[in-house]
Design a protein around this motif. Structure first.
Motif, mmCIF file in Angstrom:
data_model
loop_
_atom_site.group_PDB
_atom_site.id
_atom_site.type_symbol
_atom_site.label_atom_id
_atom_site.label_comp_id
_atom_site.label_asym_id
_atom_site.label_seq_id
_atom_site.Cartn_x
_atom_site.Cartn_y
_atom_site.Cartn_z
ATOM 1 N N UNK A 1 42.620 52.233 17.069
ATOM 2 C CA UNK A 1 43.369 51.761 15.910
ATOM 3 C C UNK A 1 43.414 50.243 15.858
ATOM 4 N N UNK A 2 43.495 49.595 17.038
ATOM 5 C CA UNK A 2 43.507 48.139 17.074
ATOM 6 C C UNK A 2 42.196 47.579 16.547
ATOM 7 N N UNK A 3 41.083 48.152 16.990
ATOM 8 C CA UNK A 3 39.780 47.673 16.542
ATOM 9 C C UNK A 3 39.604 47.867 15.052
ATOM 10 N N UNK A 4 40.026 49.025 14.551
ATOM 11 C CA UNK A 4 39.899 49.314 13.118
ATOM 12 C C UNK A 4 40.694 48.320 12.293
ATOM 13 N N UNK A 5 41.925 48.058 12.719
ATOM 14 C CA UNK A 5 42.784 47.128 11.990
ATOM 15 C C UNK A 5 42.208 45.717 11.997
ATOM 16 N N UNK A 6 41.736 45.276 13.148
ATOM 17 C CA UNK A 6 41.233 43.913 13.260
ATOM 18 C C UNK A 6 39.916 43.720 12.509
ATOM 19 N N UNK A 7 39.055 44.729 12.524
ATOM 20 C CA UNK A 7 37.792 44.635 11.795
ATOM 21 C C UNK A 7 38.036 44.419 10.312
ATOM 22 N N UNK B 1 33.001 32.899 6.853
ATOM 23 C CA UNK B 1 32.475 32.057 5.775
ATOM 24 C C UNK B 1 30.957 32.123 5.722
ATOM 25 N N UNK B 2 30.330 32.130 6.900
ATOM 26 C CA UNK B 2 28.880 32.220 6.999
ATOM 27 C C UNK B 2 28.501 33.597 7.539
ATOM 28 N N UNK B 3 27.305 34.093 7.229
ATOM 29 C CA UNK B 3 26.926 35.438 7.668
ATOM 30 C C UNK B 3 26.794 35.536 9.178
ATOM 31 N N UNK B 4 27.342 36.613 9.731
ATOM 32 C CA UNK B 4 27.176 36.909 11.155
ATOM 33 C C UNK B 4 26.711 38.356 11.270
ATOM 34 N N UNK B 5 26.077 38.685 12.370
ATOM 35 C CA UNK B 5 25.577 40.040 12.576
ATOM 36 C C UNK B 5 26.747 41.017 12.728
ATOM 37 N N UNK B 6 26.546 42.293 12.371
ATOM 38 C CA UNK B 6 27.637 43.283 12.459
ATOM 39 C C UNK B 6 28.271 43.383 13.845
ATOM 40 N N UNK B 7 27.482 43.210 14.903
ATOM 41 C CA UNK B 7 28.017 43.343 16.257
ATOM 42 C C UNK B 7 29.078 42.291 16.557
ATOM 43 N N UNK B 8 29.006 41.122 15.877
ATOM 44 C CA UNK B 8 29.784 39.968 16.297
ATOM 45 C C UNK B 8 31.285 40.168 16.092
ATOM 46 N N UNK B 9 31.679 40.976 15.123
ATOM 47 C CA UNK B 9 33.104 41.222 14.901
ATOM 48 C C UNK B 9 33.724 41.871 16.138
ATOM 49 N N UNK B 10 33.109 42.954 16.616
ATOM 50 C CA UNK B 10 33.606 43.612 17.829
ATOM 51 C C UNK B 10 33.489 42.701 19.042
ATOM 52 N N UNK B 11 32.421 41.949 19.111
ATOM 53 C CA UNK B 11 32.196 41.031 20.230
ATOM 54 C C UNK B 11 33.292 39.974 20.296
ATOM 55 N N UNK B 12 33.649 39.400 19.147
ATOM 56 C CA UNK B 12 34.688 38.376 19.117
ATOM 57 C C UNK B 12 36.032 38.958 19.520
ATOM 58 N N UNK B 13 36.361 40.156 19.065
ATOM 59 C CA UNK B 13 37.611 40.804 19.447
ATOM 60 C C UNK B 13 37.648 41.039 20.951
ATOM 61 N N UNK B 14 36.516 41.485 21.517
ATOM 62 C CA UNK B 14 36.447 41.739 22.960
ATOM 63 C C UNK B 14 36.657 40.452 23.740
ATOM 64 N N UNK B 15 36.107 39.347 23.273
ATOM 65 C CA UNK B 15 36.283 38.064 23.955
ATOM 66 C C UNK B 15 37.737 37.607 23.920
ATOM 67 N N UNK B 16 38.423 37.866 22.821
ATOM 68 C CA UNK B 16 39.839 37.490 22.724
ATOM 69 C C UNK B 16 40.676 38.357 23.664
ATOM 70 N N UNK B 17 40.358 39.659 23.726
ATOM 71 C CA UNK B 17 41.053 40.549 24.654
ATOM 72 C C UNK B 17 40.870 40.056 26.088
ATOM 73 N N UNK B 18 39.627 39.747 26.456
ATOM 74 C CA UNK B 18 39.342 39.266 27.808
ATOM 75 C C UNK B 18 40.083 37.968 28.102
ATOM 76 N N UNK B 19 40.097 37.058 27.141
ATOM 77 C CA UNK B 19 40.765 35.760 27.304
ATOM 78 C C UNK B 19 42.249 35.954 27.625
ATOM 79 N N UNK B 20 42.915 36.834 26.872
ATOM 80 C CA UNK B 20 44.345 37.061 27.083
ATOM 81 C C UNK B 20 44.627 37.738 28.417
ATOM 82 N N UNK B 21 43.832 38.739 28.765
ATOM 83 C CA UNK B 21 44.055 39.448 30.025
ATOM 84 C C UNK B 21 43.840 38.524 31.214
#
Length: 251
Positions: free
Chosen positions: A100-106, A112-132
């Motif tokens: 549910x967290x991933x769905x909400x955040x996506x 602003x500029x085009x990014x590949x579809x994978x990057x949304x999940x990748x960025x969320x994962x990096x933020x999770x790792x940073x906080x932990x």
């Protein structure tokens, strides 16, 4: 070259998580007559180039967008880990599972500029790792370091299982570095999560962490549709073999 690229990635990530994120204007366009020859002998280099490109693109967004994203991920993660009561989160009625967290955040992410579809999940994962990492390694130690590693591995598995369900058998492609289309390799998120697992192994002293990452690499090696993932899985297994060749000597 890989070392230089990882240094650049580390610098960009510090910029991303700093309280004052600079707005960067970038232009990858070159002369059409200019030819580029890419020799893919190290998939880490390919992956890091992709990460750098999309992170630079994401840094072109509005500063408020960064702050809102960081706060939202942090608050939802705190609720999942019972660090704060769910009433402190933006929407207390939501079911704060990983999915549910991933769905909400996506749904809330716009670039602003085009990014590949994978990057949304990748960025969320990096933020999770940073906080932990911050919570488990700060002076206050909000969460135990070992517990923090187990949480990270749980998220790694969650991402990888989603990738395994949607295994893509397409041939690897490497888009033009100077074009308008996002630079992407097949199964980039899968590779990225394995890279994070490898990084965690290098920082950890826990046998349990080594073991779970070992099986993560074995599963990836068994399920991989291409040499891109095979490269990273074998790299992890070799690293674990160097740590303990008796415990991790069988593939």
């Amino acid at each position: 070259m890989e070392l230089h690229l990882r240094t650049l990635v580390a610098v960009l990530e510090q910029m991303f998580f700093s309280s004052t994120v600079p707005i960067i204007n970038i232009n990858f366009q070159k002369s059409k007559d200019e030819k580029y020859n890419i020799n893919k002998c190290n998939y880490n280099i390919d992956f890091l180039l992709i990460h750098l490109r999309h992170t630079l693109h994401s840094l072109c967004n509005d500063i408020t967008w960064f702050q809102d994203l960081l706060i939202k991920v942090k608050d939802i993660l705190k609720s999942i880990l019972n660090i704060i009561p769910s009433s402190r989160v933006t929407d207390p009625n939501d079911n704060y599972s990983i999915l549910s967290m991933l769905t909400q955040l996506r749904q809330d992410l716009n670039f602003k500029y085009p990014v590949a579809p994978y990057y949304v999940n990748w960025r969320i994962m990096l933020i999770i790792q940073y906080n932990i990492f911050n919570w488990s390694r700060s002076n206050k130690e909000v969460i135990n370091k070992k517990f923090g590693e187990m949480i990270l591995i749980e998220y790694f598995w969650s991402y990888l299982e989603e990738e395994w369900i949607n295994i893509n058998d397409k041939t690897i492609f490497f888009n033009d570095l100077i074009g308008y289309e996002p630079l992407e390799l097949s199964n980039t998120l899968w590779f990225g999560v394995l890279d994070l697992a490898q990084n965690l192994i290098q920082k950890s002293t826990q046998t349990a962490t080594y073991g779970l990452c070992y099986y993560m690499a074995i599963e990836s090696l068994n399920k991989t549709p291409n040499s891109f993932i095979q490269f990273k899985a074998i790299e992890i297994l070799l690293h674990l073999y160097n740590i303990d060749n008796e415990l991790f000597g069988k593939i």
